[in-house]
Enzyme design. Sequence first.
Site, mmCIF file in Angstrom:
data_model
loop_
_atom_site.group_PDB
_atom_site.id
_atom_site.type_symbol
_atom_site.label_atom_id
_atom_site.label_comp_id
_atom_site.label_asym_id
_atom_site.label_seq_id
_atom_site.Cartn_x
_atom_site.Cartn_y
_atom_site.Cartn_z
ATOM 1 C CG ASP A 14 -2.088 1.091 1.245
ATOM 2 O OD1 ASP A 14 -1.982 2.016 0.327
ATOM 3 O OD2 ASP A 14 -3.044 0.849 1.946
ATOM 4 C CG ASP A 108 -3.702 3.978 -3.161
ATOM 5 O OD1 ASP A 108 -4.647 3.081 -3.366
ATOM 6 O OD2 ASP A 108 -3.710 4.856 -2.059
ATOM 7 C CD GLU A 109 -5.594 -0.963 -0.849
ATOM 8 O OE1 GLU A 109 -5.375 -1.840 0.150
ATOM 9 O OE2 GLU A 109 -6.794 -0.377 -1.310
#
EC number: 2.7.7.7
Length: 391
Positions: A14, A108-109
């Site tokens: 993350d 974003d993960e």
Amino acid sequence: MDWQDSKRFVSHLDLDTFFVSVERLKNSQFMGKPLIVGGLSDRGVVAACSYETRKFGVHSAMPMKLALRLCPHAIVVRGDSESYSYYSRLVTDIIAESVPVMEKASIDEFYVDLTGVDRFFGCGKFMSELKSRIRKETGLPISYALASNKLVSKVATDDAKPDGQKEVAHGQEKSYLAPLPIDRMPGIGRKTSTLLQQMGVRTIKTLSEIPVPMMQNLLGKHGVELSRKANGIDPTPIVPYSEQKSISTEETFQQDTIDMKFLNSELIRMTEKLAFQLRQSKKLTGCVTVKLRYSNFDTVSKQMVIPYTASDTVLIAKAKELFAKLYEKRMLVRLIGVRFSHLVHGSHQISLFEDTEEAVRLYQAMDILRNKYGEETVKRAISIPPKPKKV
């Protein structure tokens, strides 16, 4: 059971306060200072905020006016979706070329399946080196957790933040989750949390001790799933990432036409429909394609890589831009199509800095009506097509 006996090695990565981190890369003066990314007006909405603002109670999707009341010394910057999309793709490429299987869970993960890697490198060492490489090549801080499944790795990543790493050994999943509050469990929303807390269930340990039949009576299939998760069990596979995932729609007209008002309204209607589908599936698109087929059956198309979004306004503008580049005037059009690809999981959050609080609420209200009464219930007036002119 020993950690090395585990059959699966799954890691969740993350990017820490992603929008904020990108803004700090662009302007080093923001380092260590309270920073909010979002709409600049008082009616704007917080898209992201730094850790320095969170201790004052600021969080994403909060009205900007309230955020500045809580943290009046915060610096506010308008978001830059083009930069965020660029850095997301940069990190995606680094991870994809480094691991056997990767799932891009959002902008974003990421999840990676390292099963088998332990025989050669050791998964902990591998992930530590990958984290260092991402930081070195992009400048972005990233946290990760290594475990035997997606659920535990995702929960543990929160404990690794900011810019840290954590491992949960195989066999320790249940004991790791046990003391955590039920709100930390993915899949437990506000309503479920309230219901469980009214029953006196406040920790995942207590949740894990509720008999499965009782959970099923309480929450149906979702209750059975939560019971399994509370015991640290999650067989969910890594879904391999592919930029080819797409949704599309096209329309073949009963009569070939050069009526620009009709073609324009059809283009807007189809784009609006696909954008709604994106938001329903909680996805964003990073590429728009428009296709035309002329009366002589010649078929042409153009695509455009764009900042990740699910915004009607943005996507309609891009579709119209592509149509303008494709269309050869005075040629009869037989078919028009729109396709969104490069899909990633994510919410409308990336567009919050472009919208006012009222605009966000309008999107939500329109989608609620579409859900309840059908996709065609609410639409832009311009997307209601006139009958095509005969030629």
